[in-house]
Design an enzyme around this catalytic site. Structure first.
Site, PDB file in Angstrom:
ATOM      1  CB  ILE B 270      -0.973  -0.022   1.127  1.00 54.07           C
ATOM      2  CG1 ILE B 270      -1.865  -1.214   1.246  1.00 54.07           C
ATOM      3  CG2 ILE B 270      -1.832   1.105   1.014  1.00 54.07           C
ATOM      4  CD1 ILE B 270      -2.783  -1.186   2.466  1.00 54.07           C
ATOM      5  CD  GLU B 291      10.549   3.640  10.385  1.00 50.20           C
ATOM      6  OE1 GLU B 291       9.750   3.784  11.474  1.00 50.20           O
ATOM      7  OE2 GLU B 291      10.292   2.529   9.705  1.00 50.20           O
TER       8      GLU B 291
END
Lengths: 515, 515
Positions: B270, B291
């Protein structure tokens, strides 16, 4: 000896906004409005206008017909928000509340309560506030507001206000100089907050306000309706003792400085006992970075062991407020009051390496905690700042008696349960749990090791075998299914809670699991 | 074309630490040691020494006899940590993991897994690390370490290390210049972090290291074992569409800038679809604060719409790594890699006003989310940075398909449940939920209003009546008991979950409540 209003409204042009009869302001208020009040933990909240509106509703039978969406930093007073709740004058209420009637309104489904972190993230969808009412102890020559014993959300409410009413309290001394008003720029490209020590001052001592938004200034001589603090009980004393011993161990191991890291302590009986214990304890040059300064802080100062306390509110009993005002000059340089966006800022709690201490409703064997909803559904007061502090602190500590009474069993409720019925703080954030039985240090432990430590150190002897059996049965069941990380039996996780309704106690006789 | 080792170890005196045969390092390793590895999300982890140790264990039947406590920023590779798990070489494992065997080890109770926030608070009880193994792409003239495609916890691991082994990877290009190494002072009186924009650089491009701690340098020509990215499915495309539409609305309302706030997106299908959608979307000059940089980021750059991406790791498929290295000069000034203590810092996520997007295991009708434990007990990969981002972001968004299949029912699992079986993120922190069905914007809503919005917008049509009935029955039951804040039936809260074991689906036929 009261001051005159003129001596507290130092900007002469603003005297033209003074309104003698607050009822003349009634036309400002309409059903469905968004309203903000100053105040935090029952101090510094406006009284004149809210009480006038309550009387208006009562005298004209307008209960349920004049309702507001009410935003206050934390709780207000029994004479205001709770009376409003009784009169069915509240539709939405954010982000924290205290009072029998307001709780009842929430749990009967009449009041829509938004339970939010006190340092709520700046939410861009937030609504403007039609009217904001602020209690001040002075208006400066520049026309800026000097609050009293709390700051709370006042700076942010003023920024969101369409109209502002100021209640100048002439019964209180002016608090000028006690505050450090450094409020966040709300948009992009914000700069770092420069506070790096508890006693840093980086802001102003009053709050700028757009004079064109001020629609009225009224005089107030009403006191905050604070209550005497509860006497310390044996359980709180034992908990305080365990925590002081833990601190001493950490100092001895070189993990804490001898003056301790900055401390945050919550509200109530146990928090008061801990600070009282510290006042008689071995640590000096202590600094406090917290939300609320309570009664025993005065002893802590008087013993010469507390150097400085930074908070967003001073919530003394009436007796301790008298003591505080009588020796104002001894205390005034040792207290800094800041906006709750600062006292509760993740950035600062983290940077300062705070020790956070709060009381939950219940916690579970794996180290999750419920601070808000009894039986998963019934709201008490809300989260408050517990999430802000526990998530970002260097040490996060939760303390509670190991049991509470039901009507039929003095130990009918275990505050340690197999699974929390509502989770406000997760296992990822909590380090230490304390009851009168002992202290469980969970740092570095994985879930099943945590469960054994919590049951062993914290659970009441009546519940140790019950909880141990749950852990063993769950482990056995999950071993079969290869789900051993955090063993549970979903079919039985709330059996102890359900037993209360059936038998008035969490002391179940059998887990009813085929062994 | 590989570089020579000497061209990558630019400090001549360190060439004396080069070890040709890694097996000569075997005596350094003892059962029960604490060990740290570089690496994050399967890139930049050491391979030579871990694989040598795995072979040693396999060849000498030492399974279960040579076990380590293993700390890695986030996950390592299938060829290392997962092979270790298979060999029963891991006792404790913190704070995140990926791999079939390591998951199995945790859920069989062999591996003690500490599921922690990636920006774990500095815990003063933490243990020194006996040996830390770091993959580098260069050692500078000063003797400092230049990592490769990830930074992760490398700075902190080096600070905690007793002995350090460096694997210099000569197959990769040197990443010198891509990093910004600004790691926190760990003690008191820390200063503010000065980053205020995504592209700010405040640190060094390499990591200082005590040369006396370096016990060996070995050459590596092994690649990270990354996998091709999963193809986008219809559900991910629909979710991505809902989110882009939400962004467009927020921009139109003036609540988001036209270039969007800095974006964080998680890992997987996703997340890749959202970034892919943005690459084809209407927003330009976008900045990313996240991240992990994934495959579709290259399209986002190539379309000229992404200005800058800050992360702690680049996790491309092998094909996209080739594409990245081939056009290194086009990308190198648009990517900054930072320590995970910086990429995931509450202070910075909050200050930058990040939009956080992550996938949960399940979420409940009141807006709590489970990111880790299936059925409350079975660990997947762990929390990762989801808590760091969702708690501190300006917009916190969770996205997931509304159902997942069981063996017997293609829609056997509803990701929306009455009550989460494990809570990692609370209702206090989550703003928006998205499934292929639609998007629920919960900002400003109280629990019962949230439940209606979530069921209405996000639940699969098969589950809407089931969840609606739970809400209605719970409301009725709690009205009687005056616990209407967040209505639940504790006796039935997990009935949908329990039905899976009995009947292979969450589609229960009846709540079995007397109506």
């Amino acid at each position: 000896m009261f001051s005159t209003l003129a001596s507290r409204v130092r900007r002469p042009s603003l005297m033209s906004k003074v309104v003698k009869d607050p009822t003349t302001l009634l036309p400002l208020f309409e059903d469905g409005m968004y309203m903000g009040w100053s105040g935090f933990t029952g101090v510094g909240y406006p009284k004149i206008i809210p009480i006038m509106l309550a009387e208006h509703v009562e005298q004209n039978n307008l209960q349920g017909k004049l309702k507001f969406n009410l935003f206050v930093g934390a709780s207000s007073g029994a004479d205001t928000e709770d009376r409003w709740a009784k009169n069915n004058m509240i539709d939405r209420r954010y982000p924290h509340q205290v009072g029998k009637n307001i709780q009842a309104g929430i749990n009967q489904g009449r009041i829509r309560f938004g339970d939010k972190h006190l340092n709520t993230k700046d939410k861009p969808k937030s609504h403007n506030l039609d009217v904001v009412i602020i209690e001040a102890t002075e208006i400066t020559e520049e026309g800026f507001i000097v609050p009293g014993a709390s700051v709370g959300a006042t700076c942010e409410l003023i920024q969101m206000a369409d109209k502002i009413i100021i209640e100048v309290n002439t019964k209180l001394p002016s608090f000028k100089g006690l505050h450090d008003m450094n409020f966040y720029h709300r948009g992009a490209n914000r700069k770092p907050n420069l506070i790096t020590r508890v006693d840093d001052r980086v802001g102003m001592t009053s709050i700028p306000v757009d004079p064109e938004k001020i629609v009225a200034i009224v005089e107030s001589t009403r006191s905050d309706a604070t209550t005497p603090s509860e006497p310390m009980d044996e359980s709180a004393a034992l908990i305080s003792g365990h925590i002081l011993e833990f601190f001493a161990q950490e100092v001895k191991q070189g993990r804490m400085p001898a003056s301790l890291p900055p401390l945050q302590s919550g509200i109530g009986n146990i928090a008061n006992a801990i600070i009282g214990g510290l006042a008689r304890g071995p640590f000096s040059n202590v600094r406090v970075w917290t939300e609320v300064i309570q009664d025993t802080f005065l002893d802590f100062f008087d013993e010469g062991k507390l150097d400085i306390a930074s908070a967003t509110s001073i919530r003394f009993s009436p007796e301790c407020f008298d003591r505080f005002y009588a020796r104002w000059n001894d205390y005034k340089d040792k207290i800094i009051l800041r906006p709750q966006t600062i006292s509760n800022a993740a950035e600062l709690i983290n940077r300062l390496g705070v020790v956070a201490m709060n009381t939950p409703v219940e916690f579970d064997i794996y180290g999750h905690a419920n601070s808000t909803c009894v039986m998963g559904s019934r709201m008490l007061n809300g989260l408050g700042g517990s999430g802000d502090f526990l998530r970002n602190s260097k040490y996060s500590i939760m303390h509670t008696p190991s049991t509470r009474p039901t009507k039929t069993d003095p130990h009918g409720i275990s505050t340690i349960v197999p699974m929390c019925t509502h989770v406000d703080h997760t296992e990822h954030d909590l380090d230490v749990f304390v009851t009168e039985q002992g202290l469980a240090d969970l740092r570095g432990l994985t879930p099943r090791d945590r469960a054994r430590e919590i049951i062993d150190k914290c659970a009441h002897p009546l519940y140790k075998p019950i909880l141990t059996e749950y852990l063993e049965l769950s482990t056995k069941a999950c071993m079969k299914d290869n789900m051993m990380h955090e063993p549970h039996m979903l079919r039985h996780a709330f059996d102890m809670h359900l037993n209360i309704k059936d038998k008035g106690t969490m002391r179940i006789e059998d887990w009813n699991v085929s062994k």
